[in-house]
Design an enzyme around this catalytic site. Structure first.
Site, mmCIF file in Angstrom:
data_model
loop_
_atom_site.group_PDB
_atom_site.id
_atom_site.type_symbol
_atom_site.label_atom_id
_atom_site.label_comp_id
_atom_site.label_asym_id
_atom_site.label_seq_id
_atom_site.Cartn_x
_atom_site.Cartn_y
_atom_site.Cartn_z
ATOM 1 N N SER A 50 0.826 -1.208 0.000
ATOM 2 C CA SER A 50 0.000 0.000 0.000
ATOM 3 C C SER A 50 0.863 1.262 0.000
ATOM 4 O O SER A 50 2.012 1.254 0.425
ATOM 5 C CB SER A 50 -0.914 0.018 1.229
ATOM 6 O OG SER A 50 -1.687 -1.152 1.297
HETATM 7 N N1 SAH Z 1 -0.634 -5.347 3.926
HETATM 8 C C1 SAH Z 1 0.128 -5.592 2.725
HETATM 9 C C2 SAH Z 1 -0.561 -5.110 1.460
HETATM 10 C C3 SAH Z 1 -1.882 -5.767 1.209
HETATM 11 S S1 SAH Z 1 -2.081 -6.471 -0.396
HETATM 12 C C4 SAH Z 1 1.513 -4.970 2.799
HETATM 13 O O1 SAH Z 1 1.799 -4.258 3.778
HETATM 14 O O2 SAH Z 1 2.320 -5.214 1.898
HETATM 15 C C5 SAH Z 1 -3.432 -7.531 0.029
HETATM 16 C C6 SAH Z 1 -2.999 -8.909 0.409
HETATM 17 O O3 SAH Z 1 -4.161 -9.605 0.848
HETATM 18 C C7 SAH Z 1 -2.428 -9.720 -0.752
HETATM 19 O O4 SAH Z 1 -1.161 -10.196 -0.429
HETATM 20 C C8 SAH Z 1 -3.443 -10.851 -0.932
HETATM 21 O O5 SAH Z 1 -2.848 -12.072 -1.342
HETATM 22 C C9 SAH Z 1 -4.042 -10.957 0.453
HETATM 23 N N2 SAH Z 1 -5.370 -11.587 0.498
HETATM 24 C C10 SAH Z 1 -6.361 -11.512 -0.426
HETATM 25 N N3 SAH Z 1 -7.422 -12.225 -0.030
HETATM 26 C C11 SAH Z 1 -7.096 -12.769 1.187
HETATM 27 C C12 SAH Z 1 -7.794 -13.623 2.098
HETATM 28 N N4 SAH Z 1 -9.025 -14.076 1.862
HETATM 29 N N5 SAH Z 1 -7.154 -13.977 3.243
HETATM 30 C C13 SAH Z 1 -5.894 -13.531 3.506
HETATM 31 N N6 SAH Z 1 -5.196 -12.735 2.677
HETATM 32 C C14 SAH Z 1 -5.789 -12.354 1.526
#
Ligand code: SAH
Length: 220
Positions: A69
């Protein structure tokens, strides 16, 4: 310890600038959050080819179609949970591990759940190497939360569902704060605060996150 930060960290100056120009200027003011954003080495959470853009004012790709992000959003969400040093926090969507690393400087312990095993492995290894000892990375579907460690003082969701997953509300302590983006294209960042007798909901900011996937993914 003791050395000026630039000596062993060529990006320390860029982080200070990032905090002043992108984060403080837009109204994030919690000094602990600002200090955490200044100290966590964001350039080590992005792919090497993006290192020089690590402090730009936007998200960056981290592989598998996912993104780290924008710095402001990480700071905003960290402030929005009203972190206290004794808090136990759950993050959904580990991604690069950067948001978890920032949170780990503000609270006692962070559990973070990632649905993509490869991203979870990379984040776990990175956090271990960098010494973020109070973060536990787990592979799983964030819709279920982490009942065995509940209740949590705060929950941060960094991928967007349509509605608040019921399990997450159930795993929030009384007085606990859940910060979550809701929607598809036009998303709203919402804070849900659990009270003795129900919940409060506040709209915080328009945002755009990747979707919270519905099911555990199989290899493509
Ligand atoms: N917090 C992260 C950025 C978020 S990107 C950082 O600091 O880099 C969103 C993430 O959520 C992705 O890696 C994606 O694979 C994950 N994601 C998507 N659906 C999900 C789910 N149902 N459970 C857990 N993680 C999930």
């Amino acid at each position: 310890m003791g050395n000026p930060p630039e000596q062993d960290d060529p990006y320390a100056g860029e982080r200070v600038r990032m905090v002043r120009e992108q984060i403080e200027r837009r109204g994030v003011s919690d000094p602990r959050v600002l200090r955490a954003m200044e100290s966590v080495p964001r350039h080590l959470f992005v792919p090497e080819s993006f290192r020089t853009s690590a402090h730009d004012d936007g998200p960056l790709p981290i592989g598998e179609g996912q993104t780290i992000s924008q710095p402001y959003i990480v700071a905003f969400m960290s402030e929005a949970i009203r972190p206290r040093p004794t808090d136990r926090v759950l993050e959904i969507g580990t991604g690069s591990g950067y948001q978890a690393a920032v949170l780990s400087r503000l609270v006692q312990h962070v559990d973070t759940i990632e649905v993509r095993p490869r991203l979870a492995d990379m984040a776990r290894q990175r956090l271990r190497e960098l010494g973020f000892a109070n973060v536990t990375v787990r592979v799983g579907d964030g819709h279920r939360g982490l009942p065995e460690q509940a209740p949590f003082d705060a929950i941060v969701v960094t991928a967007a569902p349509q509605d608040v997953p019921p399990a997450l509300l159930q795993q929030l302590a009384v007085g606990g704060r859940l910060v979550i983006p809701l929607g598809t294209l036009d998303q709203e960042l919402v804070r849900v605060t659990r009270r003795e007798d129900g919940t409060d909901r506040e709209f915080l900011l328009p945002v755009r996150f990747v979707p919270l996937t519905r099911e555990a993914r199989r290899p493509d």
